[in-house]
Design a protein around this motif. Structure first.
Motif, PDB file in Angstrom:
ATOM      1  N   LYS A  15      -8.683  -4.426   3.123  1.00 57.86           N
ATOM      2  CA  LYS A  15      -8.492  -4.010   4.515  1.00 57.86           C
ATOM      3  C   LYS A  15      -9.834  -3.778   5.202  1.00 57.86           C
ATOM      4  CE  LYS A  15      -4.931  -1.411   5.669  1.00 57.86           C
ATOM      5  NZ  LYS A  15      -3.994  -0.274   5.708  1.00 57.86           N
ATOM      6  N   GLU A  27       0.830  -1.206   0.000  1.00 56.73           N
ATOM      7  CA  GLU A  27       0.000   0.000   0.000  1.00 56.73           C
ATOM      8  C   GLU A  27       0.869   1.263   0.000  1.00 56.73           C
ATOM      9  OE1 GLU A  27      -3.687   2.020   2.461  1.00 56.73           O
ATOM     10  OE2 GLU A  27      -2.647   0.301   3.323  1.00 56.73           O
ATOM     11  N   GLU A  60      -1.892  -9.456  -0.780  1.00 54.55           N
ATOM     12  CA  GLU A  60      -1.574  -8.364  -1.695  1.00 54.55           C
ATOM     13  C   GLU A  60      -1.164  -8.913  -3.060  1.00 54.55           C
ATOM     14  OE1 GLU A  60       0.037  -5.088   1.552  1.00 54.55           O
ATOM     15  OE2 GLU A  60       1.485  -6.404   0.564  1.00 54.55           O
ATOM     16  N   GLU A  71      -4.440  -7.038   9.804  1.00 52.33           N
ATOM     17  CA  GLU A  71      -3.343  -6.724   8.898  1.00 52.33           C
ATOM     18  C   GLU A  71      -3.478  -7.549   7.614  1.00 52.33           C
ATOM     19  OE1 GLU A  71      -0.270  -4.397   7.853  1.00 52.33           O
ATOM     20  OE2 GLU A  71      -1.305  -4.302   9.770  1.00 52.33           O
ATOM     21  N   VAL A  72      -3.229  -6.924   6.483  1.00 52.85           N
ATOM     22  CA  VAL A  72      -3.286  -7.600   5.191  1.00 52.85           C
ATOM     23  C   VAL A  72      -1.920  -8.218   4.926  1.00 52.85           C
ATOM     24  CG1 VAL A  72      -3.632  -7.282   2.724  1.00 52.85           C
ATOM     25  CG2 VAL A  72      -5.028  -6.003   4.336  1.00 52.85           C
TER      26      VAL A  72
END
Length: 148
Positions: free
Chosen positions: A37, A4, A50, A44-45
């Motif tokens: 998210k 991110e 991702e 937490e991603v």
């Protein structure tokens, strides 16, 4: 550094460069990360999640590219191709066909797979092992080739 943050920095760079294609692509990626998210409700991603987002977005653009090309809409196909190239920059280094084949042979021998009937067993391990470094279609084709 999380994806991110990297994407946010790339968006700033694309804005300064007035690169519309990169900006649109990166905003779409950031949107998907924020959506994940939100769905995770503050959790937490992970990096795997991702990478899965990036792979899904590339697959969508590849499908769109093929459809537009088949319909003779090269103007739209070029946009999809350009966006795909921007998104691919954020994936880990992809495996070549030779590297994939060598790694698949190891997985097949470790799993004790002998025929196409063992494809599910091999695919389960291979999908986790190659996450982000190769797409599912390539993994599946290689597994079928080696098990046949």
């Amino acid at each position: 550094m999380s994806l991110e943050i990297i994407i946010s920095e790339a968006i700033k760079t694309a804005m300064r460069a007035k690169d519309r294609v990169a900006l649109d692509s990166l905003r779409a990626v950031k949107s998907q990360i924020l959506l994940l998210k939100t769905e995770a409700r503050g959790a937490e991603v992970s990096e795997d999640q991702e990478i899965a987002i990036l792979q899904r977005m590339i697959k969508q653009r590849k499908d769109s590219y093929e459809q537009f090309s088949a319909q003779g809409r090269n103007d739209l196909a070029e946009v999809e191709d350009a966006q795909m190239k921007v998104i691919e920059k954020f994936l880990p280094q992809q495996l070549s066909a030779e590297e994939l084949e060598a790694e698949m042979k190891k997985i097949i021998s470790e799993a004790g797979a002998e025929s196409i009937k063992d494809l599910g067993k091999v695919m389960g391990v291979a999908s986790k092992t190659f996450a982000g470094r190769s797409d599912g279609k390539s993994i599946s084709e290689m597994a079928k080739k080696l098990l046949s």
